[in-house]
Design an enzyme around this catalytic site. Sequence first.
Site, PDB file in Angstrom:
ATOM      1  N   HIS A  12       0.315  -1.036  -0.178  1.00 30.83           N
ATOM      2  CA  HIS A  12      -0.003  -0.209   0.360  1.00 30.83           C
ATOM      3  C   HIS A  12       0.870   1.366   0.009  1.00 30.83           C
ATOM      4  O   HIS A  12       1.816   1.357   0.704  1.00 30.83           O
ATOM      5  CB  HIS A  12      -0.943  -0.111   1.273  1.00 30.83           C
ATOM      6  CG  HIS A  12      -1.401   1.464   1.532  1.00 30.83           C
ATOM      7  ND1 HIS A  12      -2.892   1.572   0.301  1.00 30.83           N
ATOM      8  CD2 HIS A  12      -1.969   2.099   1.928  1.00 30.83           C
ATOM      9  CE1 HIS A  12      -3.609   2.354   0.331  1.00 30.83           C
ATOM     10  NE2 HIS A  12      -2.713   3.214   2.116  1.00 30.83           N
ATOM     11  N   ASP A 124      -8.567   1.083   1.332  1.00 31.93           N
ATOM     12  CA  ASP A 124      -8.179   3.149   2.418  1.00 31.93           C
ATOM     13  C   ASP A 124      -8.798   4.356   2.683  1.00 31.93           C
ATOM     14  O   ASP A 124      -8.978   5.233   3.212  1.00 31.93           O
ATOM     15  CB  ASP A 124      -6.667   3.451   2.801  1.00 31.93           C
ATOM     16  CG  ASP A 124      -6.215   3.431   4.581  1.00 31.93           C
ATOM     17  OD1 ASP A 124      -7.040   3.081   4.867  1.00 31.93           O
ATOM     18  OD2 ASP A 124      -5.360   4.235   4.431  1.00 31.93           O
ATOM     19  N   HIS A 335      -6.993   9.279  -0.634  1.00 29.39           N
ATOM     20  CA  HIS A 335      -7.709   9.878   0.706  1.00 29.39           C
ATOM     21  C   HIS A 335      -7.118  10.698   1.714  1.00 29.39           C
ATOM     22  O   HIS A 335      -7.535  12.106   2.543  1.00 29.39           O
ATOM     23  CB  HIS A 335      -8.187   8.869   1.020  1.00 29.39           C
ATOM     24  CG  HIS A 335      -7.024   7.854   1.917  1.00 29.39           C
ATOM     25  ND1 HIS A 335      -5.945   7.433   0.561  1.00 29.39           N
ATOM     26  CD2 HIS A 335      -6.021   6.975   2.944  1.00 29.39           C
ATOM     27  CE1 HIS A 335      -5.470   6.651   1.635  1.00 29.39           C
ATOM     28  NE2 HIS A 335      -5.497   6.800   2.688  1.00 29.39           N
TER      29      HIS A 335
END
Length: 871
Positions: A12, A124, A335
Site C-alpha cells: 500500500h 483505504d 484520501h
Amino acid sequence: MTKNVHIVPHMHWDREWYFSTEESRILLVNNMEEILTRLENDPDYPYYVLDGQTAILEDFFEIRPEQRERVKKLVQAGKLIIGPWYTQTDEMVVGGESIVRNLYYGMKDSAEFGEPMKIGYLPDSFGQSAQMPQILNGFDIKYSIFWRGTSENHGTDKTEFYWSAPGDSKVLVQLMPLGYAIGKYLPEEEEALQKRMDKYFTVLDRGATGDDVLLPNGHDQMPIQQNIYEVISVLEKLYPEREFFLSRYEDLLEKIEKNEGLDEIYGEFLHGKYQRVHRSIYSTRADIKAANTRIENKLTNHLEPLASLTYKLGFEYHHGLIEPIWKEIMKNHAHDSIGCCCSDKVHAEIMARFQNAEERTDRLIDFYKRKITDHINTDRKEDRLVFFNLLPEEREEVTTTTVTTKFSSFKLIDDYGKKLEYEILSTKIIDPGLIDRQIVHYGNYDPFVEFTIEVKTKHSGIGYQTYYVVESNENQLVLPNENHHTVETAAYSIQFEQNGTLSLTDKETGQTHVGVLGLENVGDDGDEYDFSPLEGEKPRFSVDEIKDAQINLQSTQQTHRATITYQWTLPADLEARKQNGKRSATVDFHIELTIPIKGNVIEVSCNMINNVKDHRIRVLLPTQIASSFSFADQQFGTIERKVIDDGMADWEKEGWDERPDAIYPFLSYVGLEDEKKTAVVMTNSVREYEIIGERFDTIALTLFRSVGVLGKEELVRRPGRPSGIKLPTPDSQMLGEYQFEFGFAYVKGNRDEAKVAQLAKRYVSPFISYNKIPHNAMKLNQEDIQVPSVFTLFTFEESNLVMSTLKKAELDEGLLIRYYNPTAREEKVQLEHEAIQQVNEVNLNEVKTNVSPIEASVELSPSQVRSFLIQ
C-alpha cells in the site's frame, strides 16, 4: 470454517502523509528493485499487486527510466499487477469527472505495459460513494475491494456481496473487514503468528460466504516480505485444515462469484462502526479543499468545453496540456492528501500542486479565448470584448467583466452597431508595463484604465458573441455606494441587520427568514481527521454578539451588491475557552453579496482574517422546512440522507469506532425541500454540511475548522487510539486570510420542479469573456484561420439533465459529451442540432457501446450517467 486462504502480496503506497512525497519516493526506488528482482528470479513467487495506482510507476520511472522494459515484461507475464487507477482517489469530496479521469488515465498508463487489474481497488478511502458501481461498470470493471464504511445496518453482515447503483450497475465486493494490512510482517515464530491469526480468522470466517478468505500481505510503504514461504510453512503446521497459497485478488473474486445467494445492497457507505471514516474531515484545511473545488469547476465547466469549441473552429485541442493538469490535481486526490490529514510540509506540497494546476488551467483558458478572438474575421480595428457561454443551452446572464482601454469613455457595439448597455462598478489605473513591457520600452508611459463593468447578455449554447470597444463622448460615472439597508428584488425583500445577517422575506411564500448568513462558532478539540466539541461548551452565534456591522450597497439595473464588514471577538484558543474566554482574539469578516434583481440565487464571497485557534465556524441558512432528509449532489446524481443517522441511538452501546454524526459531504449543492418550496446552498469552495436546529430546518455550511495536531486520542466522538500520529500541525490552525465562495436560494417547488441542479451548474459555470487590445505581453503569429464574430457550436433545448463536461474524445475526432440525471424521475435530452451528423453512445472509458448510431432523443434514469460521441 473456510479452507482456502488467499495470501495476496501487495504494497500500500501513500505517496505522502506525515512524510513527504520525496521521502516515499526514495523508499519506492529501493522497494521496487526488491520486488522486480524477486518476481524475475523466483518462478514460484507468482504475483505482486502494486496498490492499484500507476502514479507509483510514474514516480519510479522519474528516477529509473531505464526500468520500463523490465516492468513491462513482468506486467505482460501477469506477475506484476498494476492499475486501474492513476492514484487511489477519495470518493467523498472529489468530483465525478475527477474520478472518471483518474480511472481513464490509470488504465491508459497501464495499457503501455499490459492489462490493468480490473478491480475498483480502494483499500483505504474514507467512505464509499453510492455511485462507484456505476463508475466502475463504465470501465467494464465488475469487481470492487475496499475496507471502510460498511456495517450490517446496510443490509448484510457478510464481507462478500453485490453492490448496486443507478443505471442497472452492480459490482461484486470483497470487503476487507480488518483492513489491507492484517498480513503485514507476518512472523515465523509460531506463538506470535497463531495469536494474530486466531483473532483474524474469527472475523474472516464469520463474514465469508464460501470456502475462501483473503489475507493481504502488505502495509504502508512495506517492502516485500522475502520470507513469505517460510511463514506459509508455519501456517500450514498451525492450521492443517486450511490451505495457504499466494494468490491474486482476481482469483479470489472469481471463486466468490460462484457462491450462491450473495446479498445485494446499495447506497453510500459512511458508517464508522467497524472502521473510522472521519465524517468531519471534509472541512480540514478548507483552503486546500476550496482550491480543489475551484479547479475542478474550471476544468470541466470552462477549459474543456472552450477547448472543444476552439478545436471545432480549426485550432488544436491540446490533450498534452490538459492531461497533466488532471494528473497534477489527482496526485492530491488520494484520501490522505485531499483529506488533509498530513504534516504541514506535505500540505504545502499539496497546495503548491493546486497552485500549479490552477495557473496552467487559467493560462490555457486565456490561450483558447485569445486564439478565437485574435482570428475573428472582421475589418473593424477596435478592441474586442467577447463573451463565451459554455453550457449547451441558450441562457441570459448578468456578468461582471473588465475592459482595459486608454479611452476615458467607450461604448460596446455588435457587428450591426447595436449597443450593449453596461454599468461601471469601479475603475483602476493600470501601468502599461504590466500589459506589455514593449510599450514602456519605447517611451510610452500613458496609463491604461481598467473598467469593471456589469452587463446582461444572452447567448446560444456552446458559443460566443463579439462586441467592439468604441470611443464615446458620453459621460460615464462609477455607480456610487448607497446608505439604505433594505433592497427589493423580484424574489425577495431583504433587510440588512446590524448583526451582519439578513432578514429575508421570500415573496413567493411570504415567509421571512431571520438570521440568514449568521455564523455559529464552537471550540474544536479534535485533530485533522475529525471535529471534536469541547465538552460543556455552548455554541456562540454572531446574531447575538455582533452589534456594529458596516453595510455598504451599490445597485445597478440588474443587481444589488452589498458588503457586510464586522469583527468577531472570540476566545483565543482551547485554553481560553476552558477559562470562559479570558484571552480573546478576532476573526475579521468582509462578506460580499451579489443579489439579482430578477432571479433567486444570491452569490456570497466570504473574505476573512482568522486570528483564533482551535475552533469551527459555520454559516447558517434558516429555511423553515422541518426535515427528516436532506438532499445533496454526489458524483453524477443526487442522494438523500437522514438528518439523524440511525446509528446515533446505539453507537456507544455497540462500541462504534466513531459517532455517526450527520455531517456529510456534497459537491455543488445541498438543500431541504417540501411539496411547495426548496432552500438550497451552492458552493464553489467548501463541501461539508449538517442539518441542524430543533426542527432540523437550518443548513449549516462549514466554512473552516482550525486545529493544531494531525492525530489525537480519546476524542469525545471518536474514543480510543489516535488517528494518524500525534504530530503538531500549526498551519492547520488556518491563521491568516482566506476566501470562500458559495450561493443560496429559496425557490418554488420541490428540487426537481425548481431545477436546483441546473441552478447550481449555472452558478459554477458563469459566462467568461476576453478583452482583446492591441498589446499582449506574449506575441503569437496569426494562423491561416478565420472565425466568425458570432458562433454557436450547438444549442440543445434546456432539459432537466446536467451536462457534466464536453471535451474532445481521447482517441477519436469527435466530441464527447456527458450527461447525468439529478432528478428522481426518468428524463430525456435531445441531442439535435443542424451541425450534428451522428451520435454514438460510449462508456466512461470512451469505447463505443454499440457500433450503430443512436437516436437523438436519449433517456436517463435517476442518477444515471451516460456519455455520447458526437460527430
